[in-house]
Design a protein around this motif. Sequence first.
Motif, PDB file in Angstrom:
ATOM      1  N   ALA A  76      -6.724  -3.454   0.692  1.00 26.99           N
ATOM      2  CA  ALA A  76      -6.112  -2.158   0.345  1.00 26.99           C
ATOM      3  C   ALA A  76      -7.139  -1.231  -0.297  1.00 26.99           C
ATOM      4  O   ALA A  76      -7.226  -0.047   0.045  1.00 26.99           O
ATOM      5  CB  ALA A  76      -4.929  -2.367  -0.586  1.00 26.99           C
ATOM      6  N   VAL A 119      -1.832   1.070  -4.727  1.00 24.04           N
ATOM      7  CA  VAL A 119      -0.860   0.047  -4.342  1.00 24.04           C
ATOM      8  C   VAL A 119       0.261  -0.038  -5.367  1.00 24.04           C
ATOM      9  O   VAL A 119       0.078   0.288  -6.544  1.00 24.04           O
ATOM     10  CB  VAL A 119      -1.497  -1.366  -4.200  1.00 24.04           C
ATOM     11  CG1 VAL A 119      -2.599  -1.388  -3.166  1.00 24.04           C
ATOM     12  CG2 VAL A 119      -2.006  -1.869  -5.543  1.00 24.04           C
ATOM     13  N   GLU A 167       0.858  -1.189   0.000  1.00 24.75           N
ATOM     14  CA  GLU A 167       0.000   0.000   0.000  1.00 24.75           C
ATOM     15  C   GLU A 167       0.891   1.234   0.000  1.00 24.75           C
ATOM     16  O   GLU A 167       1.949   1.232   0.629  1.00 24.75           O
ATOM     17  CB  GLU A 167      -0.885   0.006   1.248  1.00 24.75           C
ATOM     18  CG  GLU A 167      -1.919  -1.108   1.247  1.00 24.75           C
ATOM     19  CD  GLU A 167      -2.772  -1.095   2.502  1.00 24.75           C
ATOM     20  OE1 GLU A 167      -3.215  -0.005   2.913  1.00 24.75           O
ATOM     21  OE2 GLU A 167      -2.997  -2.164   3.067  1.00 24.75           O
TER      22      GLU A 167
END
Length: 415
Positions: free
Chosen positions: A169, A177, A144
């Motif tokens: 995420a 990401v 992330e």
Amino acid sequence: MKILVIGKGGREHALALAASQSTLCTELFAAPGNPGMAEIATLVPIDDNQMTELADFAASNDIDLTIVGPENALADGIVDEFAARGLKIFGPTKAAAQVEASKDFAKGLMKKHNIPTAGYQTFTDYDAACSYVKEHGAPIVIKENGLKAGKGVTVAMNEADALEALKIAFDIPGNSVVIEDYLEGFEFSLIALVNGENVYPLECAQDHKRVGDGDTGPNTGGMGSYSPVKKITPELVEETMETIMKPMAKALVEEGCPFTGFLYGGLMVTDKGPQVIEFNARFGDPEAEVILCRLESDFVKAILDVMENKEPELVWTNKTSHGVVLASEGYPAGATKGAAIEGVNEVDGLVYHMGTKMDEGRLLTNGGRVLMVVTLADKLEDAMANTYEEVKKVNCDKLFYRTDIGRKDLVDGEN
Ligand code: AMP
Ligand code: GLY
């Protein structure tokens, strides 16, 4: 000199301890500091994210040098704030701290300047990220973006885990990401004192990042470490300096954001040589605790020399340091707080406070990672035995620790 250390964890405790041992240090302050640091520094009740108040304090108390511990303060621009007011501070500017705060920035810079690192792609779209994972297969690494205290990374050994990590995420609105190729090899940390293009390596350490014995379970901020790392020979350090650390410092200069401070290379020795896992803009934690206790020369003098572009004197003990983190039940997912800790004064070794607080004379847990016990010995296995003997003296039923930090099979048996 009056010195101020900013931060409240184990790393800052180690920075403060090293500063307190300098012959140049006449008075030491820590903001906000912690109960362990209270023995060596005057605690200043200003939090590490209160930039203006910290600069006010430094100005009105004639602080000669400020050393910054935590990444958040750096990413928020504490160095810019101090510098604008003519206050001497050791750390990167907000722009340079992006090497850590933005994985995308760091990866882009590495790509542009041919610094060896895993192949990657950035995704802001969940479906596109899922397709990429399905196309590439596992193992694969999902990171992330942003500062996650070492916890926003999933090393997925199968596709299902990778997709699950993406789901988590992208549950956070606006998240993005970085998806990276999986690197296989021996991991170590190299922290260097940096000023512009001048880069001076400290001794290496190895951190054990997974929460469980045998390197199992989720990643944490780090559960224990040791230094030096015998497997990392002087030749490998030299190669890392020439292919990674110096080129990165130079890249930051060329990008118009020269780096001053501790540049942390999270590195992997692969069959293609050392490669970057991540850069951090500050000292490592729990690396600081095992590295700085091995420094025999003057830490403050070294920082001042680096700031003046002079080669610092760095003399290290040949002994090996070894440290184990005691963490709160539930860490890294969450953490219990407020449990009483006893026996810390019985420990024959260094005890760094990572997440504690004092309440009416009683020491209590106050965070995920709570204490780190460090001992030194001629050999790693002896230091390891010492630390585990000493750790037993700390009494708290809400703390746990890994029992295999520094174990032969995990350190490749060569230390
Ligand atoms: P980071 O927060 O980027 O340091 O990642 C946490 C941990 O995940 C690292 O210390 C490595 O053990 C592991 N890791 C991160 N990136 C990779 C990669 N590309 N390949 C293999 N392991 C990785
Ligand atoms: N020990 C890893 C870190 O400080 O990021």
